[in-house]
Design an enzyme around this catalytic site. Structure first.
Site, mmCIF file in Angstrom:
data_model
loop_
_atom_site.group_PDB
_atom_site.id
_atom_site.type_symbol
_atom_site.label_atom_id
_atom_site.label_comp_id
_atom_site.label_asym_id
_atom_site.label_seq_id
_atom_site.Cartn_x
_atom_site.Cartn_y
_atom_site.Cartn_z
ATOM 1 N N ARG A 247 19.545 -3.505 -19.779
ATOM 2 C CA ARG A 247 19.526 -2.364 -18.477
ATOM 3 C C ARG A 247 18.923 -3.022 -17.726
ATOM 4 O O ARG A 247 18.932 -4.403 -17.255
ATOM 5 C CB ARG A 247 18.622 -1.460 -19.298
ATOM 6 C CG ARG A 247 16.863 -2.343 -19.642
ATOM 7 C CD ARG A 247 16.272 -1.702 -19.706
ATOM 8 N NE ARG A 247 15.934 -1.353 -18.215
ATOM 9 C CZ ARG A 247 14.657 -2.062 -17.759
ATOM 10 N NH1 ARG A 247 14.538 -2.693 -17.905
ATOM 11 N NH2 ARG A 247 15.362 -1.922 -16.080
ATOM 12 N N GLY A 248 19.186 -2.548 -16.148
ATOM 13 C CA GLY A 248 18.574 -2.768 -15.185
ATOM 14 C C GLY A 248 19.291 -3.124 -14.120
ATOM 15 O O GLY A 248 20.550 -4.178 -15.139
ATOM 16 N N ALA A 249 20.627 -2.515 -13.390
ATOM 17 C CA ALA A 249 21.448 -2.828 -12.499
ATOM 18 C C ALA A 249 21.947 -3.670 -12.408
ATOM 19 O O ALA A 249 23.252 -4.002 -12.557
ATOM 20 C CB ALA A 249 21.377 -1.597 -11.436
ATOM 21 N N ARG B 299 27.794 2.290 -18.598
ATOM 22 C CA ARG B 299 26.534 3.683 -17.923
ATOM 23 C C ARG B 299 27.567 4.513 -17.045
ATOM 24 O O ARG B 299 27.639 3.296 -15.943
ATOM 25 C CB ARG B 299 25.370 2.699 -18.344
ATOM 26 C CG ARG B 299 24.557 2.782 -19.495
ATOM 27 C CD ARG B 299 23.260 2.195 -19.126
ATOM 28 N NE ARG B 299 22.448 3.684 -18.909
ATOM 29 C CZ ARG B 299 21.298 2.922 -18.402
ATOM 30 N NH1 ARG B 299 20.460 1.799 -18.638
ATOM 31 N NH2 ARG B 299 20.381 4.439 -18.195
ATOM 32 N N ASP C 88 19.512 1.469 -8.042
ATOM 33 C CA ASP C 88 21.339 1.358 -9.023
ATOM 34 C C ASP C 88 22.618 1.874 -8.578
ATOM 35 O O ASP C 88 23.208 1.342 -8.561
ATOM 36 C CB ASP C 88 20.617 2.955 -10.353
ATOM 37 C CG ASP C 88 19.789 2.219 -11.483
ATOM 38 O OD1 ASP C 88 18.203 2.116 -11.348
ATOM 39 O OD2 ASP C 88 20.115 1.567 -12.387
ATOM 40 N N GLN D 69 9.899 1.983 -19.765
ATOM 41 C CA GLN D 69 10.132 0.720 -19.145
ATOM 42 C C GLN D 69 8.605 0.140 -18.235
ATOM 43 O O GLN D 69 8.443 -1.201 -17.998
ATOM 44 C CB GLN D 69 11.575 0.635 -18.029
ATOM 45 C CG GLN D 69 13.232 0.549 -18.363
ATOM 46 C CD GLN D 69 13.400 2.607 -18.453
ATOM 47 O OE1 GLN D 69 12.374 3.516 -18.444
ATOM 48 N NE2 GLN D 69 14.815 2.881 -18.378
ATOM 49 N N ASN E 99 17.753 6.223 -8.360
ATOM 50 C CA ASN E 99 16.770 4.475 -8.918
ATOM 51 C C ASN E 99 16.304 5.670 -10.142
ATOM 52 O O ASN E 99 16.910 7.154 -10.833
ATOM 53 C CB ASN E 99 15.778 4.588 -7.969
ATOM 54 C CG ASN E 99 14.823 3.412 -9.022
ATOM 55 O OD1 ASN E 99 16.329 2.434 -9.825
ATOM 56 N ND2 ASN E 99 13.568 3.370 -9.048
ATOM 57 N N LYS E 100 15.546 5.366 -11.011
ATOM 58 C CA LYS E 100 14.926 5.736 -12.495
ATOM 59 C C LYS E 100 14.755 7.139 -12.176
ATOM 60 O O LYS E 100 13.317 7.369 -10.861
ATOM 61 C CB LYS E 100 14.058 4.147 -12.829
ATOM 62 C CG LYS E 100 13.543 5.045 -14.426
ATOM 63 C CD LYS E 100 14.145 5.182 -15.104
ATOM 64 C CE LYS E 100 14.902 4.410 -15.455
ATOM 65 N NZ LYS E 100 16.884 5.254 -16.603
#
Ligand code: MRU
Length: 341
Positions: free
Chosen positions: A44-46, A85, A231, A190, A241-242
């Site tokens: 995960r993580g862009a 995703r 993201d 996270q 973003n998150k």
């Protein structure tokens, strides 16, 4: 810490669903395996999603060559990866960049060309992290800096030192970091599971809080900067973003805390103008109803689970990229630093 490893026949990914208590490496051997690892958030993580997809595309070229119609085979492999995703645009840029790189080549040349491109992307993103860390740290003044960060944006989310956490690390390396607060980042945790773990391992002064404590923390004057990753960023500087980032930005503006976004240019989507155009992933409501497999709510209570939110450009003081700093955050500044697509 490096969360991925390419071994020729296998893409090994440190399974982020199991951290911090277990360090289990997932072995992906085909396109479908990589797409599933992205979708299920083992990786995960862009920026790291983009890199994983690029190595997934190496498998796609090998699988395509074994079919009667390699062009069609490659198209379907790349589509599978691209759809894993919806919000982090690094994924789409990686798959589209790879497709373009292979376009003019014969199928027999695809696997080697794809591997070279994937390794190049990983190296570029790693270098981008280092440059952004320097640019960001230069903007954070003071000798005892207190930072609040959200989600996980370090070596578990990128191929390098990280985006927001890269800046935090650089401030720490200069001996100026007094404290970094990691919020837990509900529902996937996270912040609690990954950021607290990563920073503690590296000996940074990290304190865990939950999102409900942020207003009190700011009201007490205990934060100088909010520093987060992204993201997807639009042409006018709106940032997806998150989930929870927007709340931090609103609070930061209210309490006079500065707000920095750190993201490589591969996170910009210049085809979109407004943040409301960004597709926002909605995940399984069970991620809210259950915590690490344990029920924390009535099993059938309706739950809403958007994985990202959009912070408007007006609430952001600066966006750090590897090409320079976007400030004030507006379309003209994005154009001059990042380009026009
Ligand atoms: O759902 P995730 O864990 O992939 O979301 C990650 C984030 O939102 C990060 O803040 C973002 O990708 C920037 S990371 C370098």
């Amino acid at each position: 810490m490096q969360a991925w490893e390419w071994r020729g026949e296998v893409l090994r990914l440190l399974d982020q669903r199991r951290l911090p208590h277990e360090q289990v490496w997932l072995e992906c051997r085909d396109t479908a395996g990589v797409a599933e690892a992205i979708e299920m958030m083992a990786v995960r993580g862009a920026p790291l999603i983009g890199v994983a997809a690029a190595f997934g595309a190496v498998f796609a070229t090998r699988e395509a060559m074994a079919t009667a119609d390699p062009d069609q085979g490659l198209r379907s492999g790349l589509s599978l990866l691209r759809a894993a995703r919806p919000t982090a645009v690094n994924l789409m840029h990686a798959v589209d960049g790879m497709a373009q790189h292979l376009q003019s080549r014969a199928p027999s040349a695809w696997p080697a060309a794809a591997l070279e491109w994937a390794q190049g992307l990983a190296a570029r993103e790693q270098a981008n992290n280092t440059v952004m860390a320097e640019y960001g740290a230069a903007l954070v003044s003071g000798e005892a800096v207190r930072v609040l960060t959200h989600c996980n944006t370090g070596s578990l989310a990128t191929p390098g030192v990280g985006t927001a956490l890269g800046v935090v690390r650089a401030v720490h390396a200069e001996g100026r970091l007094a404290q970094v607060y990691a919020d837990e980042t509900r529902p996937w945790l996270q912040g609690a599971r990954l950021t607290a773990f990563e920073l503690q391992q590296d000996g940074l002064p990290v304190t865990l809080i939950c999102e409900g404590m942020v207003a009190s923390l700011m009201a007490a004057g205990r934060v100088d900067w909010v520093i987060v990753g992204a993201d997807r960023i639009t042409a006018r500087g709106d940032v997806a973003n998150k989930i929870g980032t927007l709340m931090l930005a609103v609070l930061a503006r209210h309490y006079g805390v500065r707000f920095m976004v750190v993201a490589p240019t591969s996170t910009f989507d210049l085809a979109l103008e407004q943040g409301r155009e960004i597709p926002i992933e909605e995940r399984d409501p069970d991620e809210l109803r259950r915590l690490q497999g344990v029920a924390v709510a009535p099993a059938d209570v309706p739950a809403w689970n958007p994985a990202f939110d959009v912070t408007p450009a007006e609430l952001i003081d600066c966006i750090i990229t590897e090409r320079g700093v976007v400030a004030p955050v507006c379309a003209a500044a994005v154009r001059s630093v990042v380009g026009s697509g």
